[in-house]
Design a protein around this motif. Structure first.
Motif, PDB file in Angstrom:
ATOM      1  N   PRO A   1       0.835  -1.203   0.000  1.00 49.44           N
ATOM      2  CA  PRO A   1       0.000   0.000   0.000  1.00 49.44           C
ATOM      3  C   PRO A   1       0.874   1.259   0.000  1.00 49.44           C
ATOM      4  O   PRO A   1       1.730   1.429   0.861  1.00 49.44           O
TER       5      PRO A   1
ATOM      6  N   GLY B   1      -2.237   4.371   0.659  1.00 49.96           N
ATOM      7  CA  GLY B   1      -3.529   3.706   0.558  1.00 49.96           C
ATOM      8  C   GLY B   1      -3.523   2.524   1.500  1.00 49.96           C
ATOM      9  O   GLY B   1      -2.793   2.512   2.485  1.00 49.96           O
TER      10      GLY B   1
ATOM     11  N   TYR C   1      -5.181  -1.837   2.313  1.00 49.45           N
ATOM     12  CA  TYR C   1      -6.055  -2.950   1.997  1.00 49.45           C
ATOM     13  C   TYR C   1      -6.681  -3.448   3.280  1.00 49.45           C
ATOM     14  O   TYR C   1      -6.120  -3.292   4.356  1.00 49.45           O
TER      15      TYR C   1
ATOM     16  N   THR D   1      -1.629  -0.719  -4.057  1.00 55.00           N
ATOM     17  CA  THR D   1      -2.543   0.420  -4.114  1.00 55.00           C
ATOM     18  C   THR D   1      -1.757   1.720  -4.091  1.00 55.00           C
ATOM     19  O   THR D   1      -0.756   1.844  -3.400  1.00 55.00           O
TER      20      THR D   1
ATOM     21  N   LEU E   1      -2.768   5.694  -3.597  1.00 56.65           N
ATOM     22  CA  LEU E   1      -3.811   6.680  -3.308  1.00 56.65           C
ATOM     23  C   LEU E   1      -5.211   6.066  -3.374  1.00 56.65           C
ATOM     24  O   LEU E   1      -6.154   6.676  -3.864  1.00 56.65           O
ATOM     25  N   GLY E   2      -5.348   4.846  -2.912  1.00 59.77           N
ATOM     26  CA  GLY E   2      -6.642   4.176  -2.934  1.00 59.77           C
ATOM     27  C   GLY E   2      -6.627   2.990  -2.003  1.00 59.77           C
ATOM     28  O   GLY E   2      -5.801   2.903  -1.109  1.00 59.77           O
ATOM     29  N   GLY E   3      -7.540   2.078  -2.216  1.00 61.43           N
ATOM     30  CA  GLY E   3      -7.595   0.930  -1.332  1.00 61.43           C
ATOM     31  C   GLY E   3      -8.302  -0.254  -1.954  1.00 61.43           C
ATOM     32  O   GLY E   3      -8.937  -0.148  -2.996  1.00 61.43           O
TER      33      GLY E   3
END
Length: 55
Positions: A15, A18, A20, A43, A45-47
């Protein structure tokens, strides 16, 4: 990602700003020969969220 309740899940990855999340049960009650889904997520900047699909 939705996973059947009778599957064991292993989540890992990299990550970067970001993350998980594993929202499945711990799998302690599953038989040893239960199917295994290995998720290797990268990831940025997200997840990623992994959960059991509703029965």
């Amino acid at each position: 990602m939705l996973v059947p309740e009778d599957w064991r899940v292993q989540v890992g990855g990299l990550p970067i700003l970001g993350g998980y999340e594993d929202r499945t049960a711990d799998g302690g009650a599953l038989p040893d020969n239960a199917p295994v889904l290995k998720v290797n997520a990268t990831t940025l900047l997200g997840g990623v969220k992994v959960a059991h699909e509703p029965s």
